[in-house]
Structure formats: C-alpha cells, structure tokens
Design an enzyme around this catalytic site. Structure first.
Site, mmCIF file in Angstrom:
data_model
loop_
_atom_site.group_PDB
_atom_site.id
_atom_site.type_symbol
_atom_site.label_atom_id
_atom_site.label_comp_id
_atom_site.label_asym_id
_atom_site.label_seq_id
_atom_site.Cartn_x
_atom_site.Cartn_y
_atom_site.Cartn_z
ATOM 1 N N TRP A 276 0.834 -1.216 0.000
ATOM 2 C CA TRP A 276 0.000 0.000 0.000
ATOM 3 C C TRP A 276 0.861 1.255 0.000
ATOM 4 O O TRP A 276 0.530 2.230 -0.681
ATOM 5 C CB TRP A 276 -0.972 -0.001 1.174
ATOM 6 C CG TRP A 276 -1.944 -1.132 1.104
ATOM 7 C CD1 TRP A 276 -2.098 -2.151 2.003
ATOM 8 C CD2 TRP A 276 -2.912 -1.384 0.063
ATOM 9 N NE1 TRP A 276 -3.080 -3.016 1.583
ATOM 10 C CE2 TRP A 276 -3.589 -2.573 0.390
ATOM 11 C CE3 TRP A 276 -3.236 -0.734 -1.123
ATOM 12 C CZ2 TRP A 276 -4.603 -3.109 -0.409
ATOM 13 C CZ3 TRP A 276 -4.246 -1.273 -1.927
ATOM 14 C CH2 TRP A 276 -4.914 -2.445 -1.562
ATOM 15 N N ASP B 66 -1.391 6.662 6.289
ATOM 16 C CA ASP B 66 -2.498 5.768 5.949
ATOM 17 C C ASP B 66 -2.675 4.841 7.161
ATOM 18 O O ASP B 66 -1.781 4.058 7.480
ATOM 19 C CB ASP B 66 -2.112 4.964 4.703
ATOM 20 C CG ASP B 66 -3.124 3.889 4.321
ATOM 21 O OD1 ASP B 66 -4.105 3.686 5.059
ATOM 22 O OD2 ASP B 66 -2.918 3.240 3.278
ATOM 23 N N LYS C 14 -11.743 -1.903 6.900
ATOM 24 C CA LYS C 14 -10.866 -2.802 7.631
ATOM 25 C C LYS C 14 -11.340 -2.920 9.080
ATOM 26 O O LYS C 14 -11.670 -3.995 9.542
ATOM 27 C CB LYS C 14 -9.415 -2.310 7.599
ATOM 28 C CG LYS C 14 -8.893 -2.038 6.186
ATOM 29 C CD LYS C 14 -8.620 -3.320 5.408
ATOM 30 C CE LYS C 14 -8.574 -3.141 3.898
ATOM 31 N NZ LYS C 14 -7.424 -2.421 3.380
HETATM 32 C C1 LIG Z 1 -6.971 -1.975 2.143
HETATM 33 C C2 LIG Z 1 -5.963 -0.919 2.216
HETATM 34 C C3 LIG Z 1 -5.877 0.096 1.250
HETATM 35 C C4 LIG Z 1 -6.763 0.144 0.038
HETATM 36 O O1 LIG Z 1 -8.072 0.427 0.381
HETATM 37 P P1 LIG Z 1 -9.205 0.676 -0.699
HETATM 38 O O2 LIG Z 1 -10.293 1.271 0.118
HETATM 39 O O3 LIG Z 1 -9.547 -0.647 -1.286
HETATM 40 O O4 LIG Z 1 -8.682 1.617 -1.719
HETATM 41 C C5 LIG Z 1 -4.929 1.069 1.425
HETATM 42 N N1 LIG Z 1 -4.108 1.083 2.482
HETATM 43 C C6 LIG Z 1 -4.159 0.119 3.423
HETATM 44 C C7 LIG Z 1 -3.220 0.170 4.584
HETATM 45 C C8 LIG Z 1 -5.090 -0.896 3.333
HETATM 46 O O5 LIG Z 1 -5.137 -1.849 4.282
#
Ligand SMILES: *Cc1c(COP(=O)(O)O)cnc(C)c1O
Length: 360
Positions: free
Chosen positions: A101, A171, A195
C-alpha cells in the site's frame, strides 16, 4: 442462524451488536418511516446522523479543533492521488515504503512530482519496519508519507519516523481506532473504513486545516480537492450515507466498550494469544520481526505450501474463514480487528493446536 469467525483483512467483521441494531432499524430509522438507504442526504434526519458520527469520532480520537474530518469516497486508494494533488506545493515528497500500500501511494505520487523513496523494507519482503530515526529527509519535501499498519505483511510502526520538522501523512486504514492516536502529530491521517470500522466504500480523512486551500496542483478535479469537501461538511455531492450511518454505530459501540485505551488493551491481549502460540509451535511460525508485529494482521506459515492449503481448507470447514494469506505472500493471515471477539482467537488457537497434533 450461525455466524463464522471471520478473519478477513477487509471488508471485515463488524460488531454483532451493531449488525443487530441496523437490522432493527432497516424499515424505519428512528421514526422516519424510511431506512437510511432511502433518505435524502439533505434531510434533517440524515444531517443528525452525519453530525453525530463526526462528533463521536472527534470524541473517541480527541481530534483537535484545527482538524477537519472528511467522509470521502474512492477508498483509501484515491487518497494516494489526492494527497500529492493537495499537498505537493514544492512538488517533492518523501515516502517510506513498508509494503504494497505504501508502494502504491509512492508510485501514484510520482505522477505529480518528485516522490523520493527515503527508506524501504522490500529487501526482506516487507517483514520489518526500517529504522526511521535519521532518514535523509529532503529540505523541500512537502510531506513525509507512511503506511502505519501494513495490512498484507503484518507490521506496524511502534514509533513514528523523525520527519525533521516536515509534515507527516499516514495511511491508518488497517489500524484505525484500534488504539489511541495523537492526531496532532500528523498533517493528515486517513483510513479506508472497511478494515476496522465499517462497510466498504468510504475513507475518513482527518486533515489539518491549514492544508485545506485552493492552492492545489493545476488540473486537480473539484472532487479531489479537500477544500471542496471541507467547505460542504462532506456533503458537496451525495456521500456514502449508509456507510456513514454504520460507522456512526461503530463509534457508539467503541465508546460503550470504553474507548480506544480499552480497545488497545483488548487488542494486545488478543494478539498475544496468537503470537504466543506461534512462538511456541513447532509447525506454525509468524513471518515478521517480533518488534514490528501488528496487533491487527497476523501472517503465519507452516513452511510447507501443501500443509498451508490443508490448514486453510480444514479451518474453513470448522468455521474459521478468510485465513488464506494475501496472494503476494502465501501462507495464512488472521486479521483480528476490533470486532473479532477474544473467544474467536482462543478458538482459532485451539484449532491450530489440534491441527498440529493431527499432522505431526
Ligand atoms: C486496504 C488498504 C488500502 C486500500 O483500500 P481501498 O479502500 O480498497 O482503496 C490502502 N491502504 C491500506 C493500509 C489498506 O489496508
């Protein structure tokens, strides 16, 4: 009606209490005679929902007044572009690449300016967090970027990088609300909610106010300017009303549980049950450096692909689902987010012990 233990990395398990409340309200939300899926986002009843969700989140995370909370669409992945578009004034940004990511965010930023990879753990399949105490931060970097919890590899920053005074962007998708976070240490904290917080289809971005301006990269679409959404209190266009509603319920649930300090203790206890077993097992082992272990995503292997596959199959049959590791890593991964009960982890470990006995 029976529920499985769902170890999915995302979309992921939600608290049962929340699901039941939603079920009760599906035909008639709070005397409105409609479900939240059907009502106008401009109605008083929805306005109360979004305002209360924001207030509860601010309360849970102690978000300072000089930060805006934005409920946005496009998932966490759209932030990979929105961040450089809004923040790259000098067109330079430093990225610490600790997994897929972070790498995607880095690659996206490179489309808009000079993205610099100042550290990486790719040399060892992202199984650790690099030392970030003295990195070569660019003098004219607009920000330093991290992915706090690496969902796929199962590592987490225990300490924030030394950004040498530069703004830090994080993030936090897969550790959002799993423990307290000092928002004031960041310029932007954002996370896809599917998540650890709610259903798929939304990202929450917590953005320091001075970064919300019209001074964005040329050509930035209206929908990708933080200012567009901040000025309209996340109602510039139709938001993901349903997702905001469910997240609001989860915020209330977290408050009822005792808040983020309590969740942290609970998550530490849960993760320890699994890690202690992995450290004592002769068949299973964790795949990342102990000091960098995530509380949320726990990857593990047997070292034998066929045995891994057998384990995943038998676990699924026994009601422990979505344990297959990410396609880029293999093996297994148990995601044990807030809504996974302790009992779910205890039963998984009991199952693993039995599997080990039976397959010696
Ligand atoms: C799942 C995830 C993403 C991507 O998320 P989307 O909503 O599918 O774009 C980005 N960063 C992390 C840390 C993730 O776990």
């Amino acid at each position: 009606m029976s529920r499985v233990y769902n170890f999915s990395a995302g979309p992921a398990v939600l608290p049962e209490e929340v699901l039941k409340e939603i079920q009760e309200e599906i035909f008639d939300y709070n005397g409105s005679g409609q479900s939240v899926m059907e009502m106008s986002h401009r109605s008083k009843v929805f306005d109360d929902i979004i305002k209360e969700a924001e207030a509860d989140l601010r309360d849970l995370m102690h978000i300072p007044d000089n930060y805006k909370v934005l409920f946005l669409q496009g998932g966490a992945s759209l932030q990979f572009a929105m961040i450089p578009m809004n923040l790259m004034k000098n067109k330079v940004a430093d990225y610490i690449v600790t997994g897929q990511w972070a790498k995607k965010a880095y690659q996206e930023a490179a489309k808009y300016g000079k993205a610099v990879k100042i550290a990486s753990s790719e040399d060892k399949t992202f199984s650790y967090i690099p030392d970030c105490s003295d990195l070569p931060i660019d003098d004219d970097a607009d920000y330093v970027y991290i992915c706090m919890n690496n969902t796929i590899y199962g590592t987490v920053y225990k300490e924030l990088p030394n950004t040498k005074g530069k703004d830090l962007v994080a993030d936090v998708s897969s550790c959002f609300l799993s423990e307290p976070l000092d928002v004031s240490k960041f310029a932007i904290v954002y996370g896809g909610v599917q998540k650890n917080v709610g259903p798929a289809g939304m990202v929450i971005a917590i953005v320091r106010e001075d970064l919300i301006t019209d001074d964005v990269l040329e050509g930035t679409p209206t929908m990708m300017k933080y200012k567009t959404h901040a000025d309209a209190d996340s109602l510039y266009n139709t938001p993901n009303c349903w997702c905001i509603y469910v997240c609001g319920k989860v915020f209330k649930w977290l408050k009822k549980m005792g808040g983020l300090e309590v969740m942290k203790e609970r998550n530490e206890k849960k993760a320890a049950i699994l890690y202690d077993f992995l450290d004592s097992s002769e068949m299973f082992r964790g795949t990342v450096e102990k000091k960098d272990r995530s509380l949320m995503n726990v990857p593990f292997v047997t070292g034998d692909k066929d045995l891994d596959a057998k384990f995943v199959k038998e676990a699924t049959e026994a009601g422990f689902v979505n344990l297959k590791g990410h396609r880029t890593v293999g093996g297994m991964r148990a995601s044990i987010y807030n809504a996974m009960p302790i009992e779910g982890v205890e039963k998984l470990v009991a199952f693993m012990k039995k599997f080990e006995e039976d397959n010696k």
